[in-house]
Design an enzyme around this catalytic site. Structure first.
Site, short mmCIF file in Angstrom:
data_model
loop_
_atom_site.label_atom_id
_atom_site.label_comp_id
_atom_site.label_asym_id
_atom_site.label_seq_id
_atom_site.Cartn_x
_atom_site.Cartn_y
_atom_site.Cartn_z
N ASP A 269 0.87 -1.17 0.00
CA ASP A 269 0.00 0.00 0.00
C ASP A 269 0.91 1.23 0.00
OD1 ASP A 269 -2.23 1.90 0.67
OD2 ASP A 269 -3.34 0.05 0.98
N HIS B 129 2.15 1.89 -3.20
CA HIS B 129 1.27 2.86 -3.85
C HIS B 129 1.86 4.26 -3.85
CE1 HIS B 129 -2.55 0.19 -3.08
NE2 HIS B 129 -1.64 -0.39 -3.83
#
Length: 392
Positions: free
Chosen positions: A215, A238
């Protein structure tokens, strides 16, 4: 062996050093050691002189635990970790959302040992298999490996972490913290495994660190003020994110974010500001992203005021988070999508004073064909937009 050759009792630790093995901790990778850890902490926290909470080499199974203060004269013991702490694999072992928490402390110094995994969250065994975790944060249980709540004037150095069940590190209502030379690792497909999350905290610096997760490498939430990210290597993951913002009522503003001299490699996004549609009003301002290298990043620079990862939002209701004074300067490298810079601003609350300066990114494709022409993707309302010496 004669009695003369028999080893005597182990020597006591030096004065002021509180060794968990002296309080019953066993480094066999099987025994649950929470009681021994707490007993050691309480002794170190009460000590009238300087104290060191010491974890020697070895593998220690430790259940959910909170190291709380205030301690003697409001000064936290130093925490020195030379061994590996391993979390229970089962989610049933957790009543709360943290594995290890440091709470209500001043002057905390937490130091690990280079090339030793200090915290193993064992997220792959059970936590990542929750089906809903792959599409949203609405999982059965989300466990943060290392949480700092109301911690002031602290440092974290030489810490290595792997495979958290959810966030690896979280700062909440903390201030004046420096994180240096921290290594956080989880597979790129591990859900919700943010490297470091910051919320309602001030004067937090993250420097000279490497984070590769499933993430956001670093996520900065509401109430964050004066946050510095310097010399951080991010990927997979991310990217480096401000937000998401605007999901909940009465969120505090985000002011003063500096991201500088970072390398972002193979991530879904590069530097990103994300807010939810239909949000209540708040402010995010004075953000600088400078001297950043992108390597095969999908969305190098993105403002997304239509952030809705699980498609559960009403996109007809614009975000009311006011974004202003955002500078992106001296960004170079490569990306693999159509847009090097994407600005999806609110249709109701304009983005203000956005500067894109010396952004030079080469668009590539993985199949070796001729690179596609990149573009600047704009949507919504922007007041005060400047682009200088940039090539997409």
């Amino acid at each position: 062996m004669s009695s003369a050759e028999s080893p005597g009792p182990a020597s006591p630790p030096p004065e002021g050093v509180f060794d968990i093995t002296q309080y019953g901790a066993i480094a066999d990778g099987k025994t649950e050691n929470s009681k021994a850890f707490l007993a050691t902490w309480e002794a170190a926290c009460r000590n009238a002189g300087n104290s060191t909470f010491y974890i020697p080499e070895g593998t220690y199974i430790v259940g959910p635990i909170s190291f709380s203060g205030p301690c003697y004269k409001n000064q936290s013991p130093e925490v020195k970790i030379e061994g590996t702490l391993v979390a229970p694999s089962s989610l049933n072992s957790f009543l709360n959302s943290e594995w290890i928490e440091y709470k209500n402390l001043n002057g905390l110094v937490l130091t690990g040992r280079t090339r030793v995994t200090n915290f193993d969250g064992q997220g792959a065994v059970e936590a990542w298999k929750q089906i809903s975790c792959w599409s949203s944060r609405e999982c059965k249980v989300l466990i943060t490996s290392l949480k700092f709540s109301n911690v002031s004037y602290g440092t974290l150095t030489n810490i290595s972490m792997v495979n958290s069940k959810s966030f690896h590190v979280s700062f909440h209502e903390s201030n004046h913290i420096t994180v240096r030379n921290i290594i956080i690792t989880a597979p790129g497909n591990s859900p919700n495994t943010d490297g470091i999350h910051i919320g309602r905290s001030t004067n937090i610096s993250i420097v000279s660190s490497a984070i590769g997760v499933g993430d956001d490498c670093i996520s900065i939430g509401p109430g964050s003020i004066n946050i510095t990210i310097f010399d951080v290597r991010c990927g997979p993951g991310h990217g480096l994110s401000i937000g998401s913002l605007g999901k909940y009522k009465n969120e505090e503003d985000v002011i003063g974010i500096t991201v500088q001299n970072c390398t972002i490699n193979g991530t879904q996004n590069g530097v990103r500001v994300k807010t939810w549609p239909g949000s209540q009003a708040s402010i995010a301002s004075n953000m600088t992203f400078e001297d950043i290298v992108m390597v095969n990043v999908s969305n190098p620079v993105i403002i997304d005021q239509e952030y809705c990862p699980a498609s559960s939002c009403d996109l007809s209701k614009p975000s009311l988070v006011k974004l202003s004074n955002i500078s992106v300067k001296n960004v170079s490298g490569t990306y693999n999508t159509n847009s090097a810079v994407t600005l999806l601003c609110s249709s109701n609350v304009p983005c203000e004073n956005i500067k894109i300066i010396d952004v030079n990114l080469n668009n590539t494709v993985s199949n070796g064909s001729t690179p596609r022409q990149g573009r600047l993707n704009l949507k919504g309302v922007i007041n005060g937009f400047q682009v200088d010496n940039s090539r997409f």
